[in-house]
Write a protein that holds these residues in place. Structure first.
Motif, PDB file in Angstrom:
ATOM      1  N   PHE A  47     -22.094 -83.389   8.413  1.00 29.96           N
ATOM      2  CA  PHE A  47     -23.416 -83.172   9.054  1.00 29.96           C
ATOM      3  C   PHE A  47     -23.143 -83.256  10.534  1.00 29.96           C
ATOM      4  O   PHE A  47     -22.393 -84.220  11.060  1.00 29.96           O
ATOM      5  N   GLU A  48     -23.821 -82.569  11.449  1.00 30.21           N
ATOM      6  CA  GLU A  48     -23.618 -82.752  12.811  1.00 30.21           C
ATOM      7  C   GLU A  48     -24.101 -84.031  13.240  1.00 30.21           C
ATOM      8  O   GLU A  48     -23.285 -84.387  14.249  1.00 30.21           O
ATOM      9  N   LYS A  49     -24.946 -84.769  12.696  1.00 31.20           N
ATOM     10  CA  LYS A  49     -25.177 -85.982  12.969  1.00 31.20           C
ATOM     11  C   LYS A  49     -25.019 -86.901  11.678  1.00 31.20           C
ATOM     12  O   LYS A  49     -25.303 -86.779  10.751  1.00 31.20           O
ATOM     13  N   GLU A  50     -23.957 -87.747  11.964  1.00 34.01           N
ATOM     14  CA  GLU A  50     -23.271 -88.378  10.974  1.00 34.01           C
ATOM     15  C   GLU A  50     -24.144 -89.051  10.003  1.00 34.01           C
ATOM     16  O   GLU A  50     -24.848 -90.006  10.489  1.00 34.01           O
ATOM     17  N   ALA A  51     -24.059 -88.851   8.777  1.00 33.75           N
ATOM     18  CA  ALA A  51     -24.903 -89.346   7.602  1.00 33.75           C
ATOM     19  C   ALA A  51     -26.448 -89.075   7.800  1.00 33.75           C
ATOM     20  O   ALA A  51     -27.256 -89.874   7.269  1.00 33.75           O
ATOM     21  N   ASP A  52     -26.786 -88.251   8.579  1.00 37.16           N
ATOM     22  CA  ASP A  52     -28.182 -87.687   8.699  1.00 37.16           C
ATOM     23  C   ASP A  52     -28.343 -86.226   7.854  1.00 37.16           C
ATOM     24  O   ASP A  52     -27.731 -85.271   8.556  1.00 37.16           O
ATOM     25  N   ASN A 504     -32.250 -86.372   0.476  1.00 40.89           N
ATOM     26  CA  ASN A 504     -31.828 -87.562   0.089  1.00 40.89           C
ATOM     27  C   ASN A 504     -31.434 -87.892  -1.242  1.00 40.89           C
ATOM     28  O   ASN A 504     -30.993 -89.001  -1.784  1.00 40.89           O
ATOM     29  N   ASP A 505     -31.215 -86.859  -2.109  1.00 35.94           N
ATOM     30  CA  ASP A 505     -31.015 -86.862  -3.515  1.00 35.94           C
ATOM     31  C   ASP A 505     -29.351 -87.472  -3.670  1.00 35.94           C
ATOM     32  O   ASP A 505     -28.665 -87.072  -2.939  1.00 35.94           O
ATOM     33  N   LYS A 506     -29.152 -88.336  -4.580  1.00 37.48           N
ATOM     34  CA  LYS A 506     -27.699 -88.969  -4.847  1.00 37.48           C
ATOM     35  C   LYS A 506     -27.173 -88.207  -5.973  1.00 37.48           C
ATOM     36  O   LYS A 506     -28.005 -87.990  -7.149  1.00 37.48           O
ATOM     37  N   PRO A 507     -25.787 -87.862  -6.232  1.00 37.99           N
ATOM     38  CA  PRO A 507     -24.946 -88.223  -5.270  1.00 37.99           C
ATOM     39  C   PRO A 507     -24.891 -87.227  -4.183  1.00 37.99           C
ATOM     40  O   PRO A 507     -24.155 -87.426  -3.127  1.00 37.99           O
ATOM     41  N   HIS A 508     -25.344 -85.970  -4.177  1.00 33.86           N
ATOM     42  CA  HIS A 508     -25.577 -84.802  -3.325  1.00 33.86           C
ATOM     43  C   HIS A 508     -26.692 -84.589  -2.635  1.00 33.86           C
ATOM     44  O   HIS A 508     -27.572 -84.405  -3.488  1.00 33.86           O
ATOM     45  N   PRO A 509     -26.978 -84.182  -1.457  1.00 36.29           N
ATOM     46  CA  PRO A 509     -28.026 -83.775  -1.045  1.00 36.29           C
ATOM     47  C   PRO A 509     -28.567 -82.329  -1.420  1.00 36.29           C
ATOM     48  O   PRO A 509     -27.496 -81.709  -1.610  1.00 36.29           O
ATOM     49  N   ARG A 510     -29.819 -82.072  -1.562  1.00 40.65           N
ATOM     50  CA  ARG A 510     -30.223 -80.911  -2.066  1.00 40.65           C
ATOM     51  C   ARG A 510     -31.359 -80.427  -1.685  1.00 40.65           C
ATOM     52  O   ARG A 510     -32.049 -81.123  -1.140  1.00 40.65           O
ATOM     53  N   GLY A 511     -31.607 -79.288  -1.417  1.00 36.89           N
ATOM     54  CA  GLY A 511     -32.598 -78.577  -0.824  1.00 36.89           C
ATOM     55  C   GLY A 511     -32.754 -77.020  -0.595  1.00 36.89           C
ATOM     56  O   GLY A 511     -31.602 -76.495  -0.800  1.00 36.89           O
ATOM     57  N   GLU A 512     -33.804 -76.541  -0.008  1.00 38.06           N
ATOM     58  CA  GLU A 512     -33.804 -75.109   0.206  1.00 38.06           C
ATOM     59  C   GLU A 512     -32.747 -74.931   1.481  1.00 38.06           C
ATOM     60  O   GLU A 512     -32.912 -75.614   2.602  1.00 38.06           O
ATOM     61  N   ILE A 513     -32.055 -73.936   1.407  1.00 42.43           N
ATOM     62  CA  ILE A 513     -31.126 -73.517   2.635  1.00 42.43           C
ATOM     63  C   ILE A 513     -31.697 -72.663   3.686  1.00 42.43           C
ATOM     64  O   ILE A 513     -32.463 -71.465   3.329  1.00 42.43           O
TER      65      ILE A 513
END
Length: 703
Positions: A47-52, A504-513
């Motif tokens: 992520f360009e902004k760490e942990a965001d 914000n899904d765990k363990p992996h972020p998910r969403g529309e690209i």
């Protein structure tokens, strides 16, 4: 008794192999240095902004792009390649001497080509062709920024014609050779083109549509091995051969006026294959194509001096035109082929004649999942023909090789005994395949990697992003993922609440690209409303909303897990990804194509299945059903029940949920081809068209 013998023999083979492994492991360890291939904990992107997770995902390192640093248009790229590789072997074309008819065992007549060797051209040779053809176009009255249409199969003349248009700032309107009449008429009329460049073989198809074409005044046809029939052209249309236009340019003495292209000019209006309706024209600029080539420069680290690319995918597809532009820039020769002549067993190759791959011996190729699925099925069918013992040995060998390969070891004896024959199907030298166009299943990826002993990397991109978004590194041995963002490209994941996906899904972020950067195109031709809906600008970056759902792994790679348009909500609120289910079930040998359907008022899904004829005959015989037609087999209740049972087992193996596995199916004896309108030119489902065509059958499945 047969099963007992097979089990006993394979057990004995395993015992011998395991004993050999135990004795020889220290030798292989010292000779093959497997530790150099063991996967290091690499993070490809972050992520360009760490942990965001709301910020962009970008590559960790910036690649050296100095090779194309001063290039901003496709013509500049071509002329750069000509200056850099001038007299080197660059473009190969196979001679076709004629054709003959060959009768098959089932009575069908196939047309077989009489093929010669490859003729090779240097970069200087092709530059002269481009120059003469561009002058010929100007002599015919074509002006800069007037649209010209190319409707033809992939071949050298397609490439030359496109480069000639780029040189004089003429936008190229690309159409698939398999596009139906309605799509051809729509695209030509929408772009108002007066010039159509096609192939001799497609002239009959064009002539049928002329009564509806409003603007075409000249047709240039690429010659073939048959004599063209030109008498059916209307008087208002002037037909010319490709060679005639080149000669006109070569003999032109007067000064010809034309503009040179600018980076922001439209290079291509690429009509998508129309999986969701009427084909849309995507406006791709010169800058877009150069940005994509720059993004692929990371791959040059793994290039070799003897590399050769086999070009056979449609040049009207963004994946092929991006690949050929990239290989042009880095000096990798292109050998032109087609799916009908690629291997010794291809449908248009005369018996006893060699396929293109056998002659070319390519090291690099692009593919779409459909082709890789077909290769897997062809290999599986060939093994099954040899009997149960051969099938059991093949399964053991596949598992054995995969096991050692993942540990960094080669299996030279197993390769010599079995896998060398399979690798020779594509020339014997192939070492890397790039797959794109649709998600490739993990199973197919591992199968092809192991059987062909190649790097099989997936990429992700769309026509709207000029094929660029993400690509796997050759060192990335994961499967089912599409890699990290390419250079100069940004990926963002956005929440999709309706589908239950969140950054914000765990363990992996998910969403529309969302894809952003210089490869994102200018929008849809004459469709401002749809352009505003799918594209936007923010902080100086152009973005495209893909509609695909992605999942980001800790190493920065992306997995495509769903598509918004493929979602259906069942009676009790469960969401089913139809595309995901189809991708898994399509791997079954019985399935040539499949469309899964879900009624929101029901609690289960059903499926329309186009079965593989050979496999269905084999299944029918195993059930004691003989001497019935393919159509009757598709309607036989016992056969349908057995196919349904087999698909359920495949679904369980693929770890599909119970609600994702079709509870009822219909076997369709009709072929789903682009001409039928049920699939696109790249054989993607036209879901709505399929559902409309089989409306009554789907209702019966739910009755």
């Amino acid at each position: 008794m047969g099963d007992f013998v097979t089990t006993t023999v394979i057990g004995a083979v395993k015992a011998i192999v395991y004993l050999y492994d135990f004795v020889s492991l220290p030798v292989y360890f010292l000779l093959q240095h497997p530790w150099t291939k063991w996967k290091k904990q690499t993070v490809w992107a972050k992520f360009e902004k760490e942990a965001d997770p709301s910020s962009s995902i970008v590559r960790n390192s910036t690649e050296n792009k100095s090779l194309l640093a001063n290039i901003s248009t496709v013509d500049e790229l071509f002329q750069f390649a000509v200056q850099r590789y001038s007299t080197a072997k660059g473009f190969g074309v196979r001679e076709v001497f004629g054709e003959e008819e060959e009768k098959q065992k089932d009575g069908k007549i196939f047309k077989k080509l009489i093929l010669g060797d490859y003729t090779w051209y240097t970069y200087n040779d092709i530059d002269k062709m481009v120059e003469n053809f561009s002058k010929g176009l100007l002599t015919l009255g074509l002006e800069s920024r007037q649209n010209a249409v190319i409707l033809a199969e992939t071949r050298l003349e397609w490439f030359v014609a496109a480069q000639a248009c780029f040189r004089i700032a003429v936008p190229v309107v690309t159409l698939y050779a398999t596009l139906g009449e309605e799509g051809i008429v729509h695209a030509i009329n929408e772009t108002g083109a007066s010039l159509l460049i096609t192939s001799q073989e497609l002239i009959p198809k064009i002539q049928k549509a002329f009564s509806q074409l409003l603007s075409i005044k000249k047709v240039i046809f690429m010659e073939g091995h048959r004599k063209p029939r030109l008498e059916a052209f209307p008087e208002s249309v002037q037909p010319l051969s490709f060679s005639e236009v080149k000669s006109m340019g070569e003999n032109s003495e007067k000064a010809l006026n034309y503009d040179t292209p600018a980076p922001e000019d439209v290079a291509i209006i690429m009509y998508t294959s129309g999986s969701t309706g009427t084909p849309k024209g995507v406006m791709i600029s010169h800058k877009n194509i150069i940005t994509t080539c720059n993004g692929f420069m990371k791959l040059t680290e793994d290039m070799r001096p003897d590399d050769l690319y086999i070009a056979y995918l449609p040049l009207a597809h963004v994946l092929e035109i991006a690949a050929e532009s990239f290989f042009l820039a880095v000096g990798v020769p292109l050998g032109y082929s087609s799916p009908l002549t690629m291997t010794d067993k291809s449908t248009a190759v005369k018996k006893g004649c060699k396929g293109d791959a056998t002659i070319l011996k390519p090291t690099l190729m692009s593919a779409v999942p459909l082709i890789l699925d077909r290769i897997q099925k062809a290999i599986t069918e060939a093994v099954q023909k040899e009997g149960k013992l051969s099938e059991a040995f093949f399964e053991f060998a596949l598992e054995y090789k995969h096991c050692w390969k993942t540990r960094g070891f080669q299996t030279p004896i197993m390769n010599w005994l079995l896998f060398k024959k399979i690798k020779n199907m594509v020339g014997g030298r192939l070492r890397a395949i790039a797959s794109g166009g649709a998600p490739l299943s993990s199973g197919t990826q591992e199968f092809i990697r192991t059987c062909l002993d190649v790097y099989l990397i997936q990429g992700y991109g769309l026509t709207e992003t000029t094929a660029a978004a993400t690509i796997m590194d050759l060192q990335d041995m994961s499967s089912g993922r599409v890699g990290a963002p390419v250079s100069d490209c940004f990926i963002q994941l956005k929440d999709w609440e309706e589908g239950g996906y969140s950054i914000n899904d765990k363990p992996h972020p998910r969403g529309e690209i969302f894809v952003g950067g210089g490869s994102v195109t200018l929008g849809y031709y004459r469709n401002e409303e749809l352009t505003k809906e799918a594209f936007f600008e923010k902080d100086g970056i152009r973005w495209f909303c893909t509609g695909d759902i992605g999942e980001m792994y800790p190493d920065g790679t992306i997995k495509i897990i769903d598509r918004k348009k493929d979602f259906v909500k069942l009676q009790f609120g469960e969401y089913i990804s139809l595309g995901k289910v189809e991708s898994e079930l399509k791997r079954h040998p019985l399935v040539d194509n499949i469309c899964v359907y879900g009624d929101s008022f029901k609690s289960y899904v059903v499926a329309l299945v186009v079965p593989n004829q050979r496999q269905l005959h084999h299944l029918a015989r195993s059930l004691g059903i003989e001497d019935i037609s393919f159509e009757d087999m598709c309607m036989n209740k016992a056969i349908v029940a057995e196919v349904l049972k087999s698909l359920a087992e495949e679904g369980k193996k693929a770890k599909l949920q119970k609600m994702e596995i079709p509870q009822k199916i219909k076997l369709c004896f009709e072929q789903w081809s682009p001409d039928s309108g049920l699939v696109t030119a790249t054989y993607k489902l036209r879901r709505k068209a399929v559902q409309d065509y089989y409306r009554d059958e789907l209702a019966d499945l739910y009755s």
